[in-house]
Enzyme design. Structure first.
Site, PDB file in Angstrom:
ATOM      1  N   ASN A 137       0.919  -0.842   0.215  1.00 15.06           N
ATOM      2  CA  ASN A 137      -0.358  -0.389  -0.222  1.00 15.06           C
ATOM      3  C   ASN A 137       1.229   1.446   0.170  1.00 15.06           C
ATOM      4  OD1 ASN A 137      -2.936  -0.711   0.664  1.00 15.06           O
ATOM      5  ND2 ASN A 137      -1.900  -2.145   2.192  1.00 15.06           N
ATOM      6  N   GLU A 138       1.467   2.223  -0.713  1.00 19.28           N
ATOM      7  CA  GLU A 138       1.941   3.094  -1.099  1.00 19.28           C
ATOM      8  C   GLU A 138       1.309   3.935  -0.875  1.00 19.28           C
ATOM      9  OE1 GLU A 138       5.129   1.985  -2.005  1.00 19.28           O
ATOM     10  OE2 GLU A 138       5.328   0.925  -3.793  1.00 19.28           O
TER      11      GLU A 138
END
Ligand code: PGA
Length: 225
Positions: A137-138
């Site tokens: 989850n950037e």
């Protein structure tokens, strides 16, 4: 610290065994948890800790990728844990990097449902990216996100290039569980070693809660260390 966390996991597995229940672990890959897995294997070999009641769900996997590929997190888990303990292979789940692109939405939903059906994650292990990512989850990932396909940040691909001869061999896409998936775990432990992680740990622990630093959202989790 790895031994400390491995001991918490071992104690939870034993506690669940005594209750006749499964122990559902959320697992991470990367350089950070390797020593923790080595400690768990040691507890299995020296103390006879059984993983028969353990169900695992890994955070993420590159896409597309074959499970035997050097970069594959399916392979990583086999090498560092699954092949070394008595876990039932049917109880291990790592996102499948070979799924047809058209089928990913359905596959991702089924991954979430399997977690739910197992009773939810009892303990989630996390690393942290230098950009604050958890799982893949950037920065910018929604706190409501669940399992899905994502594009990797260039900084993540660069950071993970140590695993392969050059960065072009680090896949551009991945399947990851979401921030919401992680927040639903009953207990979360995030590991980070070394001075190079200090800056992002400060932002995650003491900074504003923001999707710009996904790990900062863990400040809203009740039992996160
Ligand atoms: P690392 O990766 O353990 O290899 O530093 C952590 C992460 O990117 O989540």
């Amino acid at each position: 610290a790895s031994a400390y966390v491995a001991r918490e996991i071992a104690n939870l597995i034993i506690h669940k065994q005594k209750e006749g229940k499964h122990c559902v672990l959320g697992l991470a890959t990367g350089s950070t948890p390797k020593t923790m897995y080595a400690e768990l294997v040691k507890i299995h070999k020296l103390e006879g800790l059984s993983f028969k009641n353990v169900i695992t769900f890994n955070l993420d996997e590159y896409y597309p990728i074959e499970p035997e590929a050097l970069q594959s997190y399916n392979r990583f888990m086999q090498v560092h844990l699954f092949s070394q303990v008595d876990i039932d292979p049917a109880n291990t789940h790592v996102p499948d990097g070979t799924i047809n692109k058209d089928d990913i939405r359905v596959y991702a939903a089924s991954y979430e449902k399997e977690i739910e059906d197992a009773g939810g994650i009892d303990l989630q292990i996390l690393g942290i990216g230098l950009n604050g990512h958890i799982g893949f989850n950037e920065p910018g990932s929604s706190r409501h996100s669940v399992t899905r396909m994502v594009a990797l940040d260039n900084s993540t691909r660069l950071a993970n290039a140590y695993e392969v001869p050059n960065m072009s061999q680090v896949p551009r896409l991945a399947i990851t569980t979401g921030i919401n998936t992680i927040l639903r775990a009953k207990r979360v432990v995030l590991l980070a070693w070394g001075m190079h992680k200090a800056h992002i740990i400060r932002r995650a622990v003491e900074g504003h809660v923001s999707e710009v630093v996904p790990a900062s959202i863990l400040q809203e989790h009740e039992i996160c260390t």
